[in-house]
Design an enzyme around this catalytic site. Structure first.
Site, PDB file in Angstrom:
ATOM      1  N   ARG A  52     -46.396 -32.181 -41.718  1.00  0.00           N
ATOM      2  CA  ARG A  52     -45.661 -32.411 -42.960  1.00  0.00           C
ATOM      3  C   ARG A  52     -45.377 -33.880 -43.250  1.00  0.00           C
ATOM      4  O   ARG A  52     -45.637 -34.365 -44.354  1.00  0.00           O
ATOM      5  CB  ARG A  52     -44.296 -31.696 -42.928  1.00  0.00           C
ATOM      6  CG  ARG A  52     -44.305 -30.291 -43.429  1.00  0.00           C
ATOM      7  CD  ARG A  52     -43.309 -29.494 -42.625  1.00  0.00           C
ATOM      8  NE  ARG A  52     -43.730 -29.519 -41.232  1.00  0.00           N
ATOM      9  CZ  ARG A  52     -44.623 -28.673 -40.739  1.00  0.00           C
ATOM     10  NH1 ARG A  52     -45.122 -27.735 -41.479  1.00  0.00           N
ATOM     11  NH2 ARG A  52     -45.016 -28.751 -39.473  1.00  0.00           N
ATOM     12  N   THR A  53     -44.827 -34.582 -42.272  1.00  0.00           N
ATOM     13  CA  THR A  53     -44.354 -35.942 -42.576  1.00  0.00           C
ATOM     14  C   THR A  53     -45.529 -36.849 -42.931  1.00  0.00           C
ATOM     15  O   THR A  53     -45.520 -37.529 -43.959  1.00  0.00           O
ATOM     16  CB  THR A  53     -43.561 -36.503 -41.380  1.00  0.00           C
ATOM     17  OG1 THR A  53     -42.603 -35.523 -40.983  1.00  0.00           O
ATOM     18  CG2 THR A  53     -42.857 -37.792 -41.744  1.00  0.00           C
ATOM     19  N   LYS A  81     -54.764 -49.221 -25.571  1.00  0.00           N
ATOM     20  CA  LYS A  81     -55.145 -50.378 -24.730  1.00  0.00           C
ATOM     21  C   LYS A  81     -53.921 -51.184 -24.308  1.00  0.00           C
ATOM     22  O   LYS A  81     -54.051 -52.245 -23.718  1.00  0.00           O
ATOM     23  CB  LYS A  81     -56.094 -51.291 -25.514  1.00  0.00           C
ATOM     24  CG  LYS A  81     -57.342 -50.622 -26.024  1.00  0.00           C
ATOM     25  CD  LYS A  81     -58.131 -51.635 -26.868  1.00  0.00           C
ATOM     26  CE  LYS A  81     -58.964 -50.930 -27.901  1.00  0.00           C
ATOM     27  NZ  LYS A  81     -59.341 -51.843 -28.999  1.00  0.00           N
ATOM     28  N   ARG A 102     -44.154 -43.042 -36.907  1.00  0.00           N
ATOM     29  CA  ARG A 102     -43.518 -42.065 -35.998  1.00  0.00           C
ATOM     30  C   ARG A 102     -43.878 -42.451 -34.574  1.00  0.00           C
ATOM     31  O   ARG A 102     -45.037 -42.789 -34.286  1.00  0.00           O
ATOM     32  CB  ARG A 102     -44.006 -40.644 -36.282  1.00  0.00           C
ATOM     33  CG  ARG A 102     -43.536 -39.659 -35.213  1.00  0.00           C
ATOM     34  CD  ARG A 102     -43.836 -38.237 -35.563  1.00  0.00           C
ATOM     35  NE  ARG A 102     -42.994 -37.780 -36.666  1.00  0.00           N
ATOM     36  CZ  ARG A 102     -42.971 -36.518 -37.095  1.00  0.00           C
ATOM     37  NH1 ARG A 102     -43.726 -35.611 -36.524  1.00  0.00           N
ATOM     38  NH2 ARG A 102     -42.181 -36.170 -38.094  1.00  0.00           N
ATOM     39  N   HIS A 130     -34.590 -38.880 -37.864  1.00  0.00           N
ATOM     40  CA  HIS A 130     -35.736 -38.565 -38.714  1.00  0.00           C
ATOM     41  C   HIS A 130     -35.244 -38.697 -40.163  1.00  0.00           C
ATOM     42  O   HIS A 130     -35.029 -37.701 -40.858  1.00  0.00           O
ATOM     43  CB  HIS A 130     -36.222 -37.146 -38.409  1.00  0.00           C
ATOM     44  CG  HIS A 130     -37.555 -36.786 -38.998  1.00  0.00           C
ATOM     45  ND1 HIS A 130     -38.168 -37.514 -40.015  1.00  0.00           N
ATOM     46  CD2 HIS A 130     -38.389 -35.748 -38.722  1.00  0.00           C
ATOM     47  CE1 HIS A 130     -39.311 -36.932 -40.327  1.00  0.00           C
ATOM     48  NE2 HIS A 130     -39.475 -35.867 -39.552  1.00  0.00           N
TER      49      HIS A 130
HETATM   50  N1   CP Z   1     -40.587 -31.732 -40.294  1.00  0.00           N
HETATM   51  C1   CP Z   1     -41.490 -32.488 -39.647  1.00  0.00           C
HETATM   52  O1   CP Z   1     -41.202 -33.614 -39.213  1.00  0.00           O
HETATM   53  O2   CP Z   1     -42.707 -31.890 -39.511  1.00  0.00           O
HETATM   54  P1   CP Z   1     -43.977 -32.582 -38.855  1.00  0.00           P
HETATM   55  O3   CP Z   1     -43.658 -32.788 -37.396  1.00  0.00           O
HETATM   56  O4   CP Z   1     -45.119 -31.638 -39.086  1.00  0.00           O
HETATM   57  O5   CP Z   1     -44.177 -33.902 -39.539  1.00  0.00           O
END
Ligand code: CP
Length: 306
Positions: A52-53, A81, A102, A130
């Site tokens: 999703r993100t 590396k 991320r 998040h």
């Molecule tokens: N909600 C969320 O962060 O989903 P993903 O891990 O698929 O990005």
């Protein structure tokens, strides 16, 4: 200095309302924004898996007329590396106009931001925060339920490792009269810094084990999966993973307008039979995620569309 989004509290309450208004306008008038980011480039640097993100960020940038580059695992970047996050962000700043990152380590986005000369968005740092999921959650609640003030919000599942839970609780402590029901097995209780923060700010909360007992009083039920990747041993995960399963029977004790949210991915914690319940908002929530990320990209790039 570029403006980053590292923590959900980086935007004021007023700015959040503006962002949600902009997301709403984008949803209603997509054509108006279709070229807002012409020639702009978004980098997505994902050291951890995501559906999703990452994809909603990429869809957001494409729908704004921009371009996307990046990597979807540490192994396909020079991190394999040994390149540091700081050096990577310094390089990405040469290639892109804005970056979503991320990383499995708590604080990685804060480290990267020291060297990024473009806006950096924390798309999840370990079990910490998040923020763009929180923006998504706030937009979903605001759009489907109205005001935040006075809500009773139940957060259920892995409250220890669930970064979306930590971010959302933080963000909701800016609205009056919100009550928190923290539903988890004792091993997966919310970290003490969160409950200390709630006490300090004077927010009412209780920690309970039983979802059945808690569900009748909730306006929002925020389900979470047990975060397998953050467990030190498989045995503990297996013991915990099916602790809560929201099903039709449990839903029959909930308020008729209670919203069920989940950041997704879901594993077993919401039975698929709940998906058709009009109160199940988690797939719609994921779609709101794209609109709020479009609004965020425009805001951090300082682009205004008349
Ligand atoms: N909600 C969320 O962060 O989903 P993903 O891990 O698929 O990005």
């Amino acid at each position: 200095m570029p403006r980053h989004l590292l923590n959900p509290m980086d935007f004021s309450v007023e700015e959040l309302y503006k962002l949600m208004d902009l997301a709403g306008d984008i949803e209603r008038n997509p054509d108006k924004y279709a070229h807002a980011c012409d020639r702009k480039i978004l980098a997505t640097c994902f050291y951890e898996p995501s559906t999703r993100t990452r994809l909603s960020f990429e869809a957001a940038m494409y729908r704004l007329g921009g371009h996307v580059l990046g990597f979807s695992s540490a192994n396909s970047s020079s991190a394999a590396k040994g390149e540091s996050v700081s050096d990577t962000l310094r390089m990405i700043s040469c290639y892109a106009d804005i970056c979503a990152m991320r990383h499995p380590k708590e604080g990685a986005a804060f480290v990267g931001a020291q060297k990024a000369s473009i806006p950096l968005i924390n798309a999840g740092d370990g079990g910490h925060q998040h923020p763009t999921q929180t923006l998504t959650d706030l937009l979903t609640i605001h759009s489907l339920h109205g005001a935040f003030e006075g809500l009773t919000v139940g957060l259920c599942g892995d409250l220890k490792f669930g970064r979306t839970v930590h971010s959302l609780i933080n963000a909701l402590t800016r609205y009056e009269g919100v009550k928190f029901v923290l539903i988890s097995p004792p091993e997966l209780k919310v970290p003490s810094y969160i409950t200390e923060m709630l006490e300090q700010k004077g927010y009412e909360y209780k920690e309970v084990i039983s979802l059945d007992e808690a569900i009748p009083e909730l306006d929002i039920l925020y389900m979470t999966r047990v975060q397998k990747e953050r467990f030190f041993n498989e045995e503990d995960y297996v013991r915990m993973k099916d602790f809560y399963i929201l099903d039709k029977e449990k839903m029959s004790h909930a308020k008729p307008d209670m919203l069920v949210l989940h950041p997704l991915p879901r594993v077993n914690e919401i039975s698929v039979e709940v998906d058709d319940d009009p109160r199940a908002a988690y797939f719609q929530q994921a779609q709101y995620g794209m609109y709020i990320r479009m609004a965020l990209i425009l805001t951090l790039l300082g682009i205004e569309v008349e």
